[in-house]
Design a protein around this motif. Structure first.
Motif, mmCIF file in Angstrom:
data_model
loop_
_atom_site.group_PDB
_atom_site.id
_atom_site.type_symbol
_atom_site.label_atom_id
_atom_site.label_comp_id
_atom_site.label_asym_id
_atom_site.label_seq_id
_atom_site.Cartn_x
_atom_site.Cartn_y
_atom_site.Cartn_z
ATOM 1 N N UNK A 1 28.600 31.955 76.596
ATOM 2 C CA UNK A 1 27.383 32.271 76.372
ATOM 3 C C UNK A 1 26.802 32.408 75.040
ATOM 4 N N UNK A 2 27.404 32.634 74.080
ATOM 5 C CA UNK A 2 27.001 32.491 72.582
ATOM 6 C C UNK A 2 28.112 31.452 71.977
ATOM 7 N N UNK B 1 21.325 42.674 74.300
ATOM 8 C CA UNK B 1 21.302 41.044 74.373
ATOM 9 C C UNK B 1 22.597 40.572 75.170
ATOM 10 N N UNK B 2 23.635 41.153 74.693
ATOM 11 C CA UNK B 2 24.870 40.541 75.267
ATOM 12 C C UNK B 2 25.068 40.860 76.918
ATOM 13 N N UNK B 3 24.644 42.175 77.153
ATOM 14 C CA UNK B 3 24.765 42.245 78.471
ATOM 15 C C UNK B 3 23.785 41.625 79.323
ATOM 16 N N UNK B 4 22.648 41.335 79.010
ATOM 17 C CA UNK B 4 21.485 40.551 79.489
ATOM 18 C C UNK B 4 21.959 38.995 79.760
ATOM 19 N N UNK B 5 22.876 38.474 78.603
ATOM 20 C CA UNK B 5 23.434 37.376 78.753
ATOM 21 C C UNK B 5 24.394 37.338 79.998
ATOM 22 N N UNK B 6 25.153 38.146 80.110
ATOM 23 C CA UNK B 6 26.395 38.318 81.237
ATOM 24 C C UNK B 6 25.662 38.559 82.483
ATOM 25 N N UNK B 7 24.374 39.340 82.402
ATOM 26 C CA UNK B 7 23.659 39.503 83.737
ATOM 27 C C UNK B 7 23.246 38.128 84.406
ATOM 28 N N UNK C 1 24.050 34.965 83.501
ATOM 29 C CA UNK C 1 25.150 34.077 83.736
ATOM 30 C C UNK C 1 25.604 34.552 85.149
ATOM 31 N N UNK D 1 32.828 49.681 73.692
ATOM 32 C CA UNK D 1 32.314 48.600 74.466
ATOM 33 C C UNK D 1 31.595 47.380 73.737
ATOM 34 N N UNK E 1 32.117 43.339 74.864
ATOM 35 C CA UNK E 1 31.043 42.877 74.974
ATOM 36 C C UNK E 1 31.157 41.580 74.405
ATOM 37 N N UNK E 2 30.934 41.728 73.009
ATOM 38 C CA UNK E 2 31.321 40.452 72.110
ATOM 39 C C UNK E 2 32.378 39.478 72.541
ATOM 40 N N UNK F 1 27.301 38.824 65.587
ATOM 41 C CA UNK F 1 27.237 40.035 66.362
ATOM 42 C C UNK F 1 28.397 41.090 65.842
ATOM 43 N N UNK G 1 21.200 48.918 78.905
ATOM 44 C CA UNK G 1 22.327 48.834 79.618
ATOM 45 C C UNK G 1 23.590 49.616 79.272
ATOM 46 N N UNK H 1 31.102 37.571 75.853
ATOM 47 C CA UNK H 1 30.086 36.703 75.903
ATOM 48 C C UNK H 1 30.574 35.402 74.980
ATOM 49 N N UNK I 1 33.036 33.370 77.642
ATOM 50 C CA UNK I 1 32.343 32.719 78.830
ATOM 51 C C UNK I 1 31.147 31.737 78.284
#
Lengths: 121, 249
Positions: B219-220, A105-111, A113, B206, B210-211, B228, B57, B214, B217
């Motif tokens: 994004x969350x 989920x987090x990787x897809x958000x980054x992709x 964006x 990782x 990642x947390x 998370x 991923x 996001x 940026x």
């Protein structure tokens, strides 16, 4: 019968059998009666969003995948027999899959964006 | 797949991880450095040693935190086999008994053993040890090997039986009083204990990065970020627990 329910039931049965779980294993994990799992697999009963969410983490697939018709590949492999897995291990499998799904989920958000940033340039 | 091929694969992974082909390796540090890999400590049932999830991923290793640190290292090495050489399933759930299970599991155990104790280096080490112990491997040498490679008693005994350096009967006697035998020789007992209580549920690597990314940026939301982290057993990062006094030295 509702076609979506039949598709979900078929998918659930396929995933369960691939993983080597019994209906009773799934029922214990969901804390419901085995007859309900049987009816869900036959497409005779609907499923709550909470149950859908729990099944997605148990099998390590997204809810969307659970609702699509095809099982593309084997999702789980066990070196041990289902009887060697105790009740708490189903929670463990679900918790670890949750982490893997969250990572995706987090990787897809980054992709997404990053794609949007590129489109703006 | 024969042993030679498994050995070659173990060698390849050592190289990939930037290690030579003979020294002891720190698997906790090495696996933490693998791109896209998260490590989860989780107390599992008595038959399970770990789990490898190959995601869309990124990848996750889960290690049974109730096992000794030495056994956890062996499991990390075992899961590396699933990550790099097992193309079939996306999730593997692995047995605790070394050398048991299906063919893949047996190969993964052999790979783990070769990765941690490279055959040539181990043979040389055994020769050296035998020279100072009247030509036989005794409990003292077993303790030395498990401390040198930072691995569990079970994993060392399994390998020494394979190498025909120990009989099943002799090995059986060494499966008792493990901690005491190491303490008596002046070693610390950390290797023989499970993860500390406050680290039995925990995610590293990782996922945490990642947390952070996001969130940074935008994004969350902060709420989602905290959710998370909590789902990954990192309440310490949400509530600021468990941070010991820092020492810079």
């Amino acid at each position: 019968m509702d076609k979506a329910l039949i598709n979900l039931g078929t998918k659930l049965k396929e995933l369960r059998e691939q993983a080597g779980f019994t209906q009773s294993n799934i029922a214990n994990f969901l804390k419901v009666d085995q007859s309900l799992v049987s009816k869900i697999e036959k497409g005779e009963r609907s499923i709550t969003t909470d149950m859908l969410e729990r099944l997605s983490t148990l099998f390590g697939v997204s809810v969307a995948t659970l609702l699509t018709r095809y099982v593309e590949e084997q999702t789980m492999s066990y070196s041990l027999r289902a009887k060697d897995i105790d009740t708490n291990d189903y929670e463990m499998i679900s918790a670890i899959h949750r982490i893997a799904l969250n990572s995706d989920f987090m990787t897809e958000k980054l992709i997404t964006s990053s794609k949007e940033d590129n489109d703006h340039e | 797949m024969n042993d030679l091929n498994i050995w070659k694969r173990a060698e390849r992974i050592r190289k990939l991880l930037g290690e030579d082909s003979s020294s002891p390796i720190d698997l906790f540090a090495l696996t933490n450095s693998i791109n896209g890999l998260s490590i989860v400590n989780y107390p599992m049932g008595e038959n399970i040693s770990g789990m490898c999830v190959k995601g869309k991923h990124s990848n996750v290793f889960a290690i049974n935190s109730l096992m000794t640190l030495g056994r956890q290292r062996f499991t990390l090495a075992h899961e590396l086999f699933h990550l790099y050489y097992d193309n079939e399933p996306s999730t593997s759930i692995c047995l605790k008994n070394i050398g048991a299970g299906n063919e893949k599991e047996i190969q993964a155990d052999q790979f783990a053993s070769y990765l941690i104790m490279p055959p040539l280096a181990l043979t040389e080490m055994i020769q050296k040890l035998k020279e100072s112990s009247s030509g036989v491997i005794t409990l003292n040498e077993v303790v030395f090997l498990e401390q040198y490679y930072q691995i569990s008693r079970q994993a060392v005994l399994y390998r020494l039986i394979q190498e025909r350096e120990l009989s099943h009967q002799d090995a059986e006697k060494m499966r008792q009083n493990i901690i005491q035998s190491a303490i008596n020789l002046g070693y610390d007992d950390t290797l023989y204990k499970p993860s500390p209580l406050n680290k039995r549920y925990r995610t590293y690597g990782h996922y945490i990065k990642l947390a952070e990314k996001v969130l940074e940026k935008g994004l969350v939301s902060r709420g989602k970020y905290e959710e998370l982290l909590l789902e990954a057993f990192r309440s310490d990062l949400v509530y600021g627990e468990d941070i010991d006094e820092e020492i810079l030295d």
